[in-house]
Design an enzyme around this catalytic site. Structure first.
Site, PDB file in Angstrom:
ATOM      1  N   ASP A 198      -8.050  13.328  10.121  1.00 26.78           N
ATOM      2  CA  ASP A 198      -8.732  13.867   8.936  1.00 26.78           C
ATOM      3  C   ASP A 198      -9.068  12.740   7.968  1.00 26.78           C
ATOM      4  OD1 ASP A 198      -9.838  15.832   7.390  1.00 26.78           O
ATOM      5  OD2 ASP A 198      -7.953  16.759   6.779  1.00 26.78           O
ATOM      6  N   HIS A 212     -16.362  23.669  12.143  1.00 25.82           N
ATOM      7  CA  HIS A 212     -15.949  23.406  10.752  1.00 25.82           C
ATOM      8  C   HIS A 212     -16.772  22.295  10.111  1.00 25.82           C
ATOM      9  CE1 HIS A 212     -13.601  22.586   7.221  1.00 25.82           C
ATOM     10  NE2 HIS A 212     -13.156  21.437   7.682  1.00 25.82           N
TER      11      HIS A 212
END
Ligand code: N7H
Length: 519
Positions: free
Chosen positions: A226, A373
């Site tokens: 991330d 996403h």
């Protein structure tokens, strides 16, 4: 960090060159010892943080002496504590803020180099009710900030009954963000702050964030790297990496002529170089997520069931766990691609053979589902750039909670709280977080204009009230079929990310903190 004399010389140089006025950054004594090792993690997949020299060498750089450290630094924190508090005694709080806290606040300049980083970085932000409690009633031009996050659960799709009571209402006045490489350092700094502020504040809530251990460093709890894709901030980011969209600082920072929000009244001058901080405590049901993937492997000829499960997770996110984008590597993970920051963000979703809107891009989900996403929150090439590039946020989140226990893994049931302490910075909450969450993430039709009008909400963080969500395009085998036929949707039975609440805060500049202390 800049010693006061260097700071003055630097400011004078800038003023002389530009003929513009900058807010006067209060002279602050450095009370904390410095470090020689970085407090940050530095996984190769993530864009690095520029050096102070690289920023200073830019034409008309942002005023990094005045901007709090967390806003532009991104997702590199090793350990970070969020300490939410209520102000009981505004007069004492303001006195201590001016005399003892202000010198501790870490600027962006300080955070850029190992040798100028404090042992523990200290940042502060206030809610609207916090500013009002301190006697600051200026209009910051942001209705969401004034309303507070609890009053917007309907808009952002949260179920308030699942919120931690600490976030309910508008009782939180402020938050300290304490970042370091060890929790011990953070606890020492917290104890010091508590001793300074005494009974002038009461703790509402705290959340300890930590980078995950070992080879999971930089990965969030579902296992995905991330913090890879961040916009490049003009007059700060250096170098700009391939695929990074350069965005004006005014998208994130309030202030004067370059605050771009149309129709918003001129912001009050002390707010310049501050940023709205959206905080969200997002619980992740990791064992349940893993079981869903295991039970529903994508049936692709060349793949084992285990690989089919990995592919499903990757298509839900839009990247493999390593961080490699599935658009560039659609059938298998590619750690070399993931770890190459010159390649891992350098793509759009336009099918190269046919990049005209109205053609293949409107039905082809072979490489990346429309609803993945990262495509939902940044639909690279799906929209006109003027629309697409006006909703950027800087993410500065960190995982919280322990690793999955063996009992949780074997029962596929969460019993220990873990998730993402989500932080985004933007100069307008409605344009940043609220827009992404309510218009892109939670709209079943977005990206709009595709052949399938019911793509589904974001499979990772979208919600239709907690119940099952139908997502099209997750299975690469069926992209040419009638996508509105629910038979070809993958049904995700429940939300694996659950909002436990949050708040909208304002992280002022260092001169802004000084203003608040004297208000
Ligand atoms: Fe997301 N995840 O693990 O699936 N996110 N996110 N996010 N996110 C991104 O590029 C994740 C959340 C954005 O430019 C990656 O950093 C999880 C919220 C944006 O290509 C991964 C949660 C919002 C991007 C995750 C969560 C966003 C992004 C890829 C919650 C905004 C950049 C790695 C628990 C409202 C997209 C990377 C781009 C990327 C995950 C939350 C936004 C792996 C688990 C609430 C703008």
């Amino acid at each position: 960090m800049h010693r006061p004399s260097t700071l003055i010389v630097f400011s004078l140089l800038c003023l002389g060159q530009l003929g513009v006025s900058r807010p006067e950054v209060p002279r602050r004594r450095t009370l904390q010892p410095r470090r020689t090792n970085s407090m940050f993690i530095n996984p190769p997949a993530l864009p690095g943080i520029p050096t102070a020299q690289a920023v200073a060498a830019l034409d008309n750089p942002l005023d990094t002496d005045n901007i709090q450290a967390d806003i532009l630094a991104g997702m590199h924190k090793n350990k970070e504590l969020f300490f939410f508090f209520h102000i009981n005694d505004p007069a004492t709080f303001k006195t201590k803020l001016a005399s003892n806290i202000l010198p501790l606040i870490t600027s962006t300049t300080e955070i850029l180099s190992n040798t100028t980083q404090p042992i523990t970085a200290v940042n502060i932000a206030f809610s609207h009710t916090g500013l009002v409690a301190l006697g600051v009633n200026d209009d910051l031009g942001d209705p969401d900030f004034v309303a507070g996050q609890f009053n917007e659960t309907g808009t952002i799709g949260d179920n308030p009954s699942l919120w931690d009571p600490a976030f309910a209402g508008t009782n939180i006045h402020g938050v300290f963000l304490l970042a370091s490489d060890t929790v011990d350092n953070i606890n020492t700094q917290l104890a010091s702050l508590q001793s300074i502020l005494g009974t002038s504040i009461t703790e509402n809530h705290r959340l300890q964030g930590a980078s995950r251990p070992g080879d999971q460093e930089g990965h969030e709890h579902f296992g995905f790297m991330d913090g890879i894709a961040q916009p490049a901030v003009n007059r700060f980011t250096s170098p700009v990496l391939p695929g990074q969209t350069p965005v004006d600082g005014g998208t994130f920072l309030l202030g004067g002529d370059w605050d771009p929000v149309d129709g918003v009244p001129a912001r009050t001058s002390w707010a310049k170089d501050g940023s709205f901080l959206v905080f969200r405590q997002l619980q992740q049901l990791v064992p349940e997520f893993n079981k869903f993937l295991t039970d529903n492997p994508l049936d692709v000829d060349t793949l084992t069931p285990e690989q089919g499960s990995e592919l499903l997770g990757a298509r839900m996110v839009g990247r493999w766990k390593s961080g490699a984008p599935i658009f560039l590597s659609p059938t298998h993970d590619d750690p070399d691609l993931a770890n190459d920051k010159f390649r891992n963000n350098n793509f759009t979703y336009l099918v190269e053979s046919n990049p005209e809107p109205g053609t293949e891009n409107h039905f082809n989900q072979t490489n990346c589902p429309f609803g993945a996403h990262i495509r939902k929150v940044h639909p690279r090439g799906d929209l006109d750039p003027s629309v697409e590039n006006s909703h950027f946020i800087i993410r500065s989140s960190i995982p919280y909670g322990p690793e999955v226990t063996s009992a949780e893994a074997s029962s596929s049931t969460t019993s220990v709280d873990r998730g993402l302490a989500f932080v985004s910075y933007q100069s307008n909450i409605n344009n940043g977080f609220v827009f992404l969450q309510s218009i892109w993430i939670n709209s079943i039709g977005f990206p709009f204009g595709k052949v399938d009008p019911t793509i589904g909400v974001d499979p990772i963080i979208g919600t239709v009230g907690g119940g099952p969500k139908n997502i099209s395009g997750l299975d690469p085998a069926v992209f040419y079929l009638n996508q509105s036929d629910p038979v070809h949707d993958v049904v995700i039975p429940r939300d694996f990310v659950v909002s436990r609440g949050g708040e909208y805060m304002f992280a002022p500049s260092i001169s802004g903190i000084s203003f608040i202390a004297s208000a």
